[in-house]
Design an enzyme around this catalytic site. Structure first.
Site, PDB file in Angstrom:
ATOM      1  N   ARG A  61     -37.613 -12.601  23.222  1.00 49.23           N
ATOM      2  CA  ARG A  61     -37.100 -11.341  22.656  1.00 49.23           C
ATOM      3  C   ARG A  61     -36.192 -10.657  23.663  1.00 49.23           C
ATOM      4  O   ARG A  61     -36.615 -10.338  24.768  1.00 49.23           O
ATOM      5  CB  ARG A  61     -38.267 -10.428  22.274  1.00 49.23           C
ATOM      6  CG  ARG A  61     -38.760 -10.664  20.862  1.00 49.23           C
ATOM      7  CD  ARG A  61     -39.913  -9.777  20.520  1.00 49.23           C
ATOM      8  NE  ARG A  61     -39.601  -8.356  20.623  1.00 49.23           N
ATOM      9  CZ  ARG A  61     -40.361  -7.396  20.137  1.00 49.23           C
ATOM     10  NH1 ARG A  61     -41.478  -7.714  19.501  1.00 49.23           N
ATOM     11  NH2 ARG A  61     -40.025  -6.134  20.281  1.00 49.23           N
TER      12      ARG A  61
ATOM     13  N   ARG B 243     -44.546 -10.557  28.402  1.00 50.76           N
ATOM     14  CA  ARG B 243     -44.146 -11.120  27.117  1.00 50.76           C
ATOM     15  C   ARG B 243     -42.678 -11.563  27.148  1.00 50.76           C
ATOM     16  O   ARG B 243     -42.312 -12.555  26.532  1.00 50.76           O
ATOM     17  CB  ARG B 243     -44.362 -10.063  26.012  1.00 50.76           C
ATOM     18  CG  ARG B 243     -44.121 -10.588  24.617  1.00 50.76           C
ATOM     19  CD  ARG B 243     -44.618  -9.616  23.565  1.00 50.76           C
ATOM     20  NE  ARG B 243     -43.661  -8.568  23.299  1.00 50.76           N
ATOM     21  CZ  ARG B 243     -43.880  -7.534  22.467  1.00 50.76           C
ATOM     22  NH1 ARG B 243     -45.044  -7.407  21.858  1.00 50.76           N
ATOM     23  NH2 ARG B 243     -42.966  -6.633  22.266  1.00 50.76           N
TER      24      ARG B 243
ATOM     25  N   LYS C 110     -50.205  -4.394  18.770  1.00 47.71           N
ATOM     26  CA  LYS C 110     -50.240  -4.285  17.307  1.00 47.71           C
ATOM     27  C   LYS C 110     -50.072  -5.657  16.642  1.00 47.71           C
ATOM     28  O   LYS C 110     -50.784  -5.967  15.705  1.00 47.71           O
ATOM     29  CB  LYS C 110     -49.143  -3.328  16.802  1.00 47.71           C
ATOM     30  CG  LYS C 110     -49.262  -1.912  17.360  1.00 47.71           C
ATOM     31  CD  LYS C 110     -48.236  -0.982  16.734  1.00 47.71           C
ATOM     32  CE  LYS C 110     -46.798  -1.326  17.072  1.00 47.71           C
ATOM     33  NZ  LYS C 110     -46.370  -0.971  18.434  1.00 47.71           N
TER      34      LYS C 110
ATOM     35  N   ARG D 178     -42.368   4.928  11.989  1.00 46.06           N
ATOM     36  CA  ARG D 178     -42.071   5.254  13.380  1.00 46.06           C
ATOM     37  C   ARG D 178     -41.442   6.633  13.525  1.00 46.06           C
ATOM     38  O   ARG D 178     -41.155   7.052  14.654  1.00 46.06           O
ATOM     39  CB  ARG D 178     -41.092   4.220  13.928  1.00 46.06           C
ATOM     40  CG  ARG D 178     -41.683   3.229  14.908  1.00 46.06           C
ATOM     41  CD  ARG D 178     -40.578   2.267  15.271  1.00 46.06           C
ATOM     42  NE  ARG D 178     -40.782   1.545  16.485  1.00 46.06           N
ATOM     43  CZ  ARG D 178     -41.314   0.329  16.564  1.00 46.06           C
ATOM     44  NH1 ARG D 178     -41.769  -0.286  15.504  1.00 46.06           N
ATOM     45  NH2 ARG D 178     -41.389  -0.268  17.724  1.00 46.06           N
TER      46      ARG D 178
ATOM     47  N   ARG E 272     -37.460   2.044  25.018  1.00 46.51           N
ATOM     48  CA  ARG E 272     -38.353   1.934  23.850  1.00 46.51           C
ATOM     49  C   ARG E 272     -39.536   2.877  23.993  1.00 46.51           C
ATOM     50  O   ARG E 272     -39.962   3.515  23.025  1.00 46.51           O
ATOM     51  CB  ARG E 272     -38.826   0.488  23.687  1.00 46.51           C
ATOM     52  CG  ARG E 272     -37.724  -0.386  23.081  1.00 46.51           C
ATOM     53  CD  ARG E 272     -37.925  -1.850  23.404  1.00 46.51           C
ATOM     54  NE  ARG E 272     -39.144  -2.383  22.844  1.00 46.51           N
ATOM     55  CZ  ARG E 272     -39.723  -3.503  23.287  1.00 46.51           C
ATOM     56  NH1 ARG E 272     -39.207  -4.188  24.284  1.00 46.51           N
ATOM     57  NH2 ARG E 272     -40.835  -3.919  22.706  1.00 46.51           N
TER      58      ARG E 272
HETATM   59  P1  ADP Z   1     -42.535  -3.143  19.631  1.00 49.35           P
HETATM   60  O1  ADP Z   1     -43.642  -2.425  18.898  1.00 49.35           O
HETATM   61  O2  ADP Z   1     -43.059  -4.100  20.635  1.00 49.35           O
HETATM   62  O3  ADP Z   1     -41.475  -2.223  20.182  1.00 49.35           O
HETATM   63  P2  ADP Z   1     -41.342  -4.095  17.156  1.00 49.35           P
HETATM   64  O4  ADP Z   1     -41.220  -5.542  16.888  1.00 49.35           O
HETATM   65  O5  ADP Z   1     -42.250  -3.290  16.309  1.00 49.35           O
HETATM   66  O6  ADP Z   1     -41.750  -4.085  18.676  1.00 49.35           O
HETATM   67  O7  ADP Z   1     -39.908  -3.388  17.087  1.00 49.35           O
HETATM   68  C1  ADP Z   1     -38.782  -3.871  17.811  1.00 49.35           C
HETATM   69  C2  ADP Z   1     -37.582  -2.952  17.587  1.00 49.35           C
HETATM   70  O8  ADP Z   1     -37.238  -2.935  16.177  1.00 49.35           O
HETATM   71  C3  ADP Z   1     -37.798  -1.473  17.924  1.00 49.35           C
HETATM   72  O9  ADP Z   1     -37.563  -1.197  19.297  1.00 49.35           O
HETATM   73  C4  ADP Z   1     -36.750  -0.799  16.997  1.00 49.35           C
HETATM   74  O10 ADP Z   1     -35.452  -0.900  17.519  1.00 49.35           O
HETATM   75  C5  ADP Z   1     -36.797  -1.649  15.746  1.00 49.35           C
HETATM   76  N1  ADP Z   1     -37.773  -1.109  14.749  1.00 49.35           N
HETATM   77  C6  ADP Z   1     -38.919  -1.721  14.337  1.00 49.35           C
HETATM   78  N2  ADP Z   1     -39.556  -0.959  13.426  1.00 49.35           N
HETATM   79  C7  ADP Z   1     -38.796   0.160  13.255  1.00 49.35           C
HETATM   80  C8  ADP Z   1     -38.926   1.333  12.466  1.00 49.35           C
HETATM   81  N3  ADP Z   1     -39.977   1.528  11.649  1.00 49.35           N
HETATM   82  N4  ADP Z   1     -37.958   2.289  12.543  1.00 49.35           N
HETATM   83  C9  ADP Z   1     -36.901   2.113  13.336  1.00 49.35           C
HETATM   84  N5  ADP Z   1     -36.719   1.043  14.122  1.00 49.35           N
HETATM   85  C10 ADP Z   1     -37.650   0.062  14.095  1.00 49.35           C
END
Ligand code: ADP
Length: 193
Positions: A134, A128, A14, A89, A146
């Site tokens: 990260r 990654r 994404k 999400r 996750r």
């Molecule tokens: P990825 O899609 O690779 O898991 P992101 O950078 O989108 O990485 O998200 C990293 C973390 O941030 C998620 O595992 C979660 O803990 C938190 N997070 C991100 N967006 C949301 C959301 N919309 N609702 C709840 N938690 C979120």
């Protein structure tokens, strides 16, 4: 306005595709992951609370991310459109987003859902983790958590938009350019309507 959701499990690409799409279509990129990581690096109370959940691979509470998206929408009144990445999400976040956009007199045009196999996701995230710095990428059990959060809470978000016929599936394996072309083709098909 053109408002898009880029959807898919962690590691589906994404972030990579968002960078290219916002440039091509002149959209404002709203990534809740990036917004949260910025709170963490600024050591805000919200960032500290979010970090402990993110490091376990769990979702941050809905109110927190909805509040962040609300502020980001308010802060960008001139945007031609938004690309939502990593948000919504949960179904509650999706409903909140619809309400926020309705208040601005606009709505989501489409959800682009990227399909990637589980083995490929694991490979990409571990790779990654070697370079991204990260803390949620360099531990296999956090990555599994996750992906489990994705299946138990996030996958239903696609069902939410499917009832409005807004979901388009896109193959998320292949070269970056091939995937970008497939996404662009779908966007062009709605953008000309
Ligand atoms: P990825 O899609 O690779 O898991 P992101 O950078 O989108 O990485 O998200 C990293 C973390 O941030 C998620 O595992 C979660 O803990 C938190 N997070 C991100 N967006 C949301 C959301 N919309 N609702 C709840 N938690 C979120």
């Amino acid at each position: 306005m053109l408002n898009l959701i880029l959807f898919g499990p962690p590691g589906s690409g994404k972030g990579t595709q968002s960078e290219k799409l916002i440039e091509k279509y002149g959209l404002k990129h709203l990534s809740t992951g990036d917004l949260l990581r910025s709170q963490i690096s600024q050591k805000t109370p919200l960032g500290l609370e979010a970090k402990s959940l993110m490091d376990k691979g769990q979702l941050v509470p809905d109110e927190v991310v909805i509040g962040m998206i609300h502020s980001a929408l308010e802060a960008n009144p001139q945007a031609k459109g938004f690309l939502f990445d990593g948000f919504p999400r949960t179904p509650a976040q999706a409903e909140a987003l619809d309400k926020l956009l309705a208040m601005k007199g606009t709505s989501i045009n489409m959800m682009l859902a990227m399909k990637v196999s589980e083995e490929e996701l694991m490979r990409r995230l571990l790779r990654r983790g070697d370079t991204s710095g990260r803390s949620d990428d360099n531990n296999e059990s956090v990555i599994r958590a996750r992906i489990a959060e994705y299946h138990s809470k996030t996958a239903q978000v696609a069902d939410y938009y499917r009832q409005f016929d807004k979901v388009v599936n896109v193959e998320g394996e292949g070269s970056i350019d091939q995937i970008f072309e497939a996404l662009s083709k779908e966007i062009d098909a709605v953008a000309v309507q």
